[in-house]
Design an enzyme around this catalytic site. Structure first.
Site, PDB file in Angstrom:
ATOM      1  N   GLU A 153       0.823  -1.221   0.000  1.00  0.00           N
ATOM      2  CA  GLU A 153       0.000   0.000   0.000  1.00  0.00           C
ATOM      3  C   GLU A 153       0.852   1.264   0.000  1.00  0.00           C
ATOM      4  O   GLU A 153       1.492   1.581   1.014  1.00  0.00           O
ATOM      5  CB  GLU A 153      -0.889  -0.013   1.254  1.00  0.00           C
ATOM      6  CG  GLU A 153      -1.772   1.219   1.376  1.00  0.00           C
ATOM      7  CD  GLU A 153      -2.776   1.120   2.522  1.00  0.00           C
ATOM      8  OE1 GLU A 153      -2.533   0.360   3.480  1.00  0.00           O
ATOM      9  OE2 GLU A 153      -3.793   1.818   2.444  1.00  0.00           O
ATOM     10  N   GLU A 247     -12.228   1.136   4.820  1.00  0.00           N
ATOM     11  CA  GLU A 247     -11.239   1.530   5.833  1.00  0.00           C
ATOM     12  C   GLU A 247     -11.440   3.032   6.038  1.00  0.00           C
ATOM     13  O   GLU A 247     -10.829   3.875   5.369  1.00  0.00           O
ATOM     14  CB  GLU A 247      -9.814   1.230   5.371  1.00  0.00           C
ATOM     15  CG  GLU A 247      -8.821   1.481   6.513  1.00  0.00           C
ATOM     16  CD  GLU A 247      -7.381   1.449   6.065  1.00  0.00           C
ATOM     17  OE1 GLU A 247      -6.667   0.518   6.462  1.00  0.00           O
ATOM     18  OE2 GLU A 247      -6.973   2.359   5.325  1.00  0.00           O
TER      19      GLU A 247
HETATM   20  C1  LER Z   1      -3.583   1.245   6.193  1.00  0.00           C
HETATM   21  O1  LER Z   1      -4.404   0.591   5.277  1.00  0.00           O
HETATM   22  C2  LER Z   1      -3.536   2.683   5.929  1.00  0.00           C
HETATM   23  O2  LER Z   1      -4.164   3.171   5.034  1.00  0.00           O
HETATM   24  C3  LER Z   1      -2.679   3.520   6.766  1.00  0.00           C
HETATM   25  O3  LER Z   1      -3.041   4.870   6.613  1.00  0.00           O
HETATM   26  C4  LER Z   1      -2.715   3.167   8.218  1.00  0.00           C
HETATM   27  O4  LER Z   1      -1.709   3.908   8.829  1.00  0.00           O
HETATM   28 MN    MN Z   2      -5.452   2.013   3.712  1.00  0.00          MN
END
Ligand code: LER
Ligand code: MN
Length: 270
Positions: A153, A247
């Protein structure tokens, strides 16, 4: 595309962008009641709950496990893959590999977000990226034993100085010859870093393997100013058929947020 919602069991992340924080049986029930296809799990450690317990809850509520986050390694245990201390890096990788194996038994990929760390403090950018690539190689191989990818990510500039944009993530995967690594398009981070979110998704092509479906302010889609339509069009153009995962901050409260998000997901996909 399918919908997912985050269940967090990490007290240190109580203020984080996760919707449900109650015990897992209640979290699974809430996800099912709102009509989600899957849950994304944020656990304190791989031994917090057994694979069998999760399988039982998933079967009972007809839910899939979309993904397993590894961020507790950072927020709870202070581990990162680019820490100057080799022992910390080793413990970080072990923690991630254990979560890959935990998720893999549930058909769910693990995610590398905050545990990628940062460069600085006597670690050069080049050195940090080398360590990151070495760890991603091992993680990708471990995940392949379960026929799932490992998800990397890119985060916004306030969380990492390694890779902030989807395109740079795609170039990194290609330059370092990383196998079985896909990118996470977190629309909140992308709202900060990308000139055009939809175009960034088009440019990353088939590299995108997971989506955190957050509005510009990291709330449920519809609570900020992101237009999801061109983003969904772009995801369709690159044949993305994975999860749109919530999320997001549980605002104004978890249930209102979960209801708004599933409505937004269904409307964006209709
Ligand atoms: C985790 O998926 C994320 O997006 C981060 O910003 C968490 O610190
Ligand atoms: Mn994230």
């Amino acid at each position: 595309m399918k919908s997912a919602i985050t269940l967090c069991q990490v007290p240190e992340a109580a203020a984080g962008p996760f919707v449900f924080h109650q015990p897992l049986p209640e979290g699974f029930a809430a996800a099912a009641q709102h009509g989600y296809d899957a849950v994304e799990l944020f656990l304190p450690s791989p031994d917090f709950v057994t694979v069998e317990e999760i399988k039982t809850l998933a079967t009972k509520h007809h839910l899939e496990i979309a993904a397993v986050g590894t961020g507790a390694g950072m927020v709870k245990h202070g581990l990162s893959l680019t820490d100057p201390d080799p022992q910390v890096r080793e413990r970080a990788l072990s923690f991630i590999l254990e979560l890959i194996n935990f998720g893999g038994q549930l058909n769910a990929p693990a995610i590398l977000g905050s545990m990628q760390g940062k460069w600085g403090d006597n670690v050069s950018r080049e050195q940090a990226l080398t360590w990151l690539a070495e760890a991603l190689k091992i993680a990708g191989e471990e995940a392949s034993k379960h026929n799932v990818p490992f998800i990397y990510e890119p985060l916004n500039r306030y969380e990492t100085n390694l890779i902030n944009k989807l395109h740079d993530g795609a170039l990194f995967i290609e330059e370092k010859n990383l196998n079985n690594i896909v990118l996470l398009a977190d629309l909140f981070h992308m709202n900060i870093e990308e000139s055009n979110i939809a175009q960034a998704i088009l440019d990353a092509g088939s590299h995108t393997g997971h989506v955190h479906f957050a509005d510009s302010n990291r709330q449920a889609m519809g609570h900020g100013h992101t237009n999801p339509k061109p983003i969904i069009d772009a995801l369709r153009k690159v044949d993305y058929n994975g999860y749109l995962s919530a999320e997001i901050f549980p605002l104004p409260d978890p249930r209102t947020c979960a209801a708004q998000e599933i409505t937004a997901i269904k409307s964006a996909l209709s």
